[in-house]
Write an enzyme that holds these catalytic residues in place. Structure first.
Site: not given
Lengths: 272, 272
Positions: B103, B93, B97, B86, B99, B83, B224
């Protein structure tokens, strides 16, 4: 840190049953069915609420092999650096997650190669709570599919089929993995004979509320090989299946779009 | 392996502007607005197709700091072990993705604490492709919001606002990060003054097709801090925004439900 010893466990399990040879043969024999694309929504889909089918994941979340599969490393903190940021070391099969065809095949589609149309699909929920309560080794059969269809009509094209075993109630206790004195796990799953039945009906994927598509006591991952190896996907460790109707919900599998991934942590939800 | 040198870069950038102090003050001052819950779908939502807004992620995917943020370690392979599996070492980030408020705040909601209702929301798409093409340092203004509303009506309650700058066309070239000789990046983003305007309108989150909610040349992550620090979320490096209508789509942010995560790789899609 990740699943030490698990390779040995699997190798021992598989070699005991001589599964390696059989698997190689099956992969060659079956090939990969074309994934259904786009056909699921011939008519518009409507919903008025969202149900989160995803468990909160932290390093203590139980795993099939019993060892932690997530490490969270703090790289920056607000107090020290002005912002918060971590990195994760995470096994692809941790928490509420996707199993791709590639997980149990030589060259089936990996997570990046599953078209989004095959991950947003009608959802059929089969309630086996009573059976699983009476027998933790219960495996869903073709008869359970037939009974669902008798009550709800034919499985929709491109659907997903979820097994609601009620196993979520055991999360946080040893009963979730339910290992016996020999280390054999005991929780319900799909019987290998159901795989061709579902494939013939055009089902795209299956969902379980346990740690494996196969029942816990499986020594050969027979359903994994047959189902994933024929180009279908699965979701393991789903939450909140009891909040869903038997039919009419739309499943959204927010799987990771990582190149070559055999699966991975996913945001799974239902539109109802 | 992850983002070596980035702490130094950020610390240098922030200390240069004395941002640390200001930030601590702002977080205390603003507190966190209550996240809207459940209100988005007063009426049923209907859709007939799904658009994948997620880029395929591999270790070569560009990052804000210019260093790889994903390592894929093969633990098992089909040929050897029967099989494929990983594990990933991945910065929160990276790629398309989420935030979270956490953050850029001391104790705002982390990824596991954002209710699913705030991540499945009406989507407004503001097309600034022409402006960004003429000026890579373009920042979306309150005027752009007003113009969108003039054409499309008021922003829906609990909505997300996406900036379609067309920057995706540069992926795979140096123009995506667009670093000048001094290492300053040049791509469009949200102007800090838009944050209170969007907050006042009840917007839940914002989406960009670049590597940062702020424009690339920002030295202080002003948007941000203001936006995430007041209890809202963002999505960075979204794909396929040009395939969406200006209004009428429903955004699904399939963010990771990891305890304490400041964000993380997500499957982001739109129901149209």
């Amino acid at each position: 840190m990740c699943i030490p010893g698990c390779q040995e466990v699997v190798a021992r399990r598989l070699s005991r049953r001589g599964v390696f040879k059989g698997v190689a043969g099956m992969a060659t024999l079956a090939g990969f069915s074309a994934l259904p694309a786009g056909g699921a929504f011939a008519a518009p889909v409507s919903f008025s609420k969202v149900v989160d089918l995803t468990h909160v994941l932290d390093p203590s979340f139980p795993t099939y092999f019993g060892k932690p599969q997530l490490e969270i490393r703090q790289l920056f903190s607000f107090d020290k650096d002005g912002f918060n940021l971590n990195e994760w070391v995470v096994n692809e099969h941790t928490g509420t997650h996707l199993d791709t065809p590639f997980h149990f095949s030589k060259d089936g589609p990996s997570a990046d190669a599953l078209p989004i149309e095959t991950l947003v699909v009608p959802l059929a929920v089969i309630d086996i709570r009573e059976k699983a309560g009476a027998d933790p080794d219960y495996r869903i059969t073709a008869g359970d599919i037939t009974a669902w269809e008798a009550a709800n009509g034919p499985l929709p094209a491109g659907a997903a089929v979820a097994l609601n075993s009620g196993w979520e109630a055991h999360l946080g206790t040893d009963r979730f993995r339910n290992a016996d004195a020999n280390g054999t796990l005991h929780f319900p799953g799909f019987h290998v004979d159901v795989a061709p039945v579902l494939a013939q009906k055009g089902v795209a994927g299956v969902v379980v509320d346990t740690l494996s598509l196969d029942y816990g006591a499986s020594k050969d991952f027979a359903f994994h090989y047959k189902w994933l190896g024929s180009g279908h996907w699965g979701v393991e460790a789903a939450a909140n299946l009891s909040a869903l109707p038997a039919k009419g919900a739309t499943l959204v599998v927010g799987g990771p779009k990582i190149k070559g991934a055999s699966g991975g942590l996913s945001r799974v939800l239902a539109l109802v």
